[in-house]
Scaffold this motif. Structure first.
Motif: not given
Lengths: 268, 257
Positions: A160, A192, A195-197, A199, A203, A226-227, A229-231
């Motif tokens: 992470t 990940t 993908a976080n950024r 997402a 969002n 990963a994206l 999953k986040l979405l």
């Protein structure tokens, strides 16, 4: 016989596609040089070489990408937002949200059923969440950027990352390499973080199914997973064409519309 | 009572020895990989300079991102409080402190007694921190400590349009390839960093006097660009290395325990 072409001069790569009777008959991709006009000429030459089509046979051409205004041989320049929307919905008609991650930007595009633009959001201010983030990380890891996805899938204990900033994440990657963390786990962490950024940007506008991804990063299975999953949804993958060509395909589709209009006006 | 302040930052470790409301000794060293080792080393060196043994120090206060690793500290205090204290002690008219460290930037508003009222803190984005200058120094192949002076003699006004360090670095490389003058590029970079941190400070509403601290305050180009950005002349600490301000604040707090 209608032959049309689409050109997408991006910050890192330049793409071109030829459509003949509404089918993709040729595509080419090169690394962008410092001058968009030269990149466009070069990709055109490659495309003509590979397809054996003569430039004079191309009845309409449309350009897109950040260097679109500089292309001399096009009939029209169309925004990347429009071209990515057009191209993605042509290949996946149920697509309503298109996430395009380019070499130096990221766009999220919402379309309605008819392909009309509902809303879009873009990030070109921060390298994080763009292809550049992955390029920087791959370089530090001494691997090709195309390997990031494949390697990350084999990860057992993904790392992470505390920070999304490319500069800080780069320092973190070096730290993890030095502490002998596995390459696979570091790659999974990178994907990940990426993908976080994305997402975060996604969002910021209301997304609607189906969601599909375009641009070079769509080829990275780790980021796609990963994206998704986040979405909280499954991202539909474009299989009929290279996701990196979607902008050029969209441009070619606009060229085709122009060609059809020309034909019908001549007929009238 | 002799007291000490120890500031373990991300890039450098700082220590100050303080007695009778005066700075006796101070030191700045590059940080080690292990913050505990940074703390041990910086304390050992400052004590050597002062020719003192650690048992002569009444109280020690630790601060900075590695503060948890300072085994000899009697008390830990946040960087915000320490920077506020240090700057207010040096310049009592201080009402705002802008600190640019190696990997963060802060703007702190204080009252006339040196108490913190509000602050903003950025450690999420490398832009607006000392890291920005380090990366650009590398790209331009100049020494970090020479950047300020070198940027003074500029001819052509250049603008760095990207705030993101990664994108700005690409811009700098293009400017180098266009054979632009290094001094002109430096000037543009100083303005970019100064205006970025100025807008962070402005979010608190500027109140005079504004004092700049942290290692980046030694860069005259950024210092002046910050003044321009916030629209009022910024003050520098007099005869005190701006980089030790956090450790100084910690040492002062130690004297009040």
């Amino acid at each position: 016989m209608s032959i049309v072409a689409g050109f997408d001069v991006g910050s890192l790569t330049t793409k071109a596609v030829i459509l003949k009777n509404k089918k993709i008959v040729g595509a080419a991709m090169i690394r962008s040089g410092p001058k968009p006009v030269e990149s466009a000429a070069k990709v055109m030459e490659k495309l003509l070489d590979e397809t054996g089509i003569h430039q004079a046979d191309i009845i309409k051409a449309v350009g897109t990408g950040y260097g679109r205004e500089k292309i001399t041989f096009i009939d029209k320049a169309v925004s990347e937002i429009s071209c990515h929307g057009k191209g993605a919905q042509w290949l996946i008609p149920s697509a309503r949200t298109i996430i395009d991650i380019g070499g130096q930007d990221c766009k999220v595009i919402r379309l309605d059923k008819q392909g009309k633009l509902v809303k879009f959001i873009t990030n070109d201010k921060c390298a994080s969440g763009t292809g550049r983030f992955l390029d920087v990380m791959a370089k530090v890891m001494n691997i090709d950027v195309s390997e990031l996805g494949k390697l990350s899938v084999k990860s057992t204990e993904p790392i992470t990352f505390a920070s999304m900033c490319t500069v800080w994440a780069q320092a973190d990657v070096i730290k993890h390499i030095n502490s002998r963390k596995s390459v696979e786990d570091i790659c999974a962490g990178i994907n990940t973080a990426m993908a976080n950024r994305v997402a975060m940007l996604t969002n910021a506008i209301k997304i609607e199914n189906d969601i599909c991804m375009t641009g070079g990063v769509a080829k990275n299975a780790g980021v796609v997973k990963a994206l998704g999953k986040l979405l909280g949804c499954r991202i539909k993958q474009i299989k009929k064409a290279d996701p990196q060509l979607i902008g050029a395909i969209g441009a070619a589709l606009f060229a085709q519309e122009m060609a059809l209009k020309k034909v019908s006006s001549e007929a009238a | 009572m002799i007291t000490a302040g120890c500031d373990i930052g991300s890039r450098t470790a700082k220590a100050v020895i303080f007695e009778n409301n005066k700075i006796i000794e101070s030191i700045v060293i590059p940080a080690k990989l292990d913050p505990a080792e940074s703390a041990e080393t910086v304390m050992k060196l400052v004590l050597e300079q002062a020719d003192l043994r650690i048992d002569k120090i009444g109280k020690i206060v630790g601060t900075g991102y590695g503060q948890q690793e300072i085994s000899f500290a009697h008390k830990l205090e946040s960087e915000i409080v320490c920077h506020a204290k240090g700057a207010w002690w040096s310049i009592p008219s201080t009402r705002m402190i802008v600190d640019i460290g190696g990997q963060d930037s802060k703007a702190i508003k204080i009252d006339k007694n040196g108490k913190v009222i509000r602050y903003t803190y950025n450690d999420k984005c490398a832009s607006g921190t000392g890291r920005f200058l380090e990366i650009m120094a590398d790209a331009l192949q100049v020494a970090l400590e020479d950047m300020g002076e070198m940027g003074k003699t500029f001819n052509e006004k250049l603008i760095i349009s990207n705030q993101c360090v990664i994108f700005a670095e690409t811009e700098v490389v293009s400017l180098i390839n266009e054979n632009k003058d290094v001094a002109d590029i430096l000037n543009a970079l100083h303005h970019s960093l100064g205006s970025r941190v100025a807008s962070q400070a402005r979010s608190l509403i500027i109140e005079q006097d504004v004092v700049m601290t942290g290692g980046v305050a030694k860069n005259i180009g950024v210092f002046e660009a910050l003044s321009t950005g916030i629209g009022t002349p910024v003050k520098a600490l007099e005869n005190i290395d701006p980089q030790i301000n956090g450790a100084l604040g910690a040492a002062i707090i130690a004297s009040e325990i």
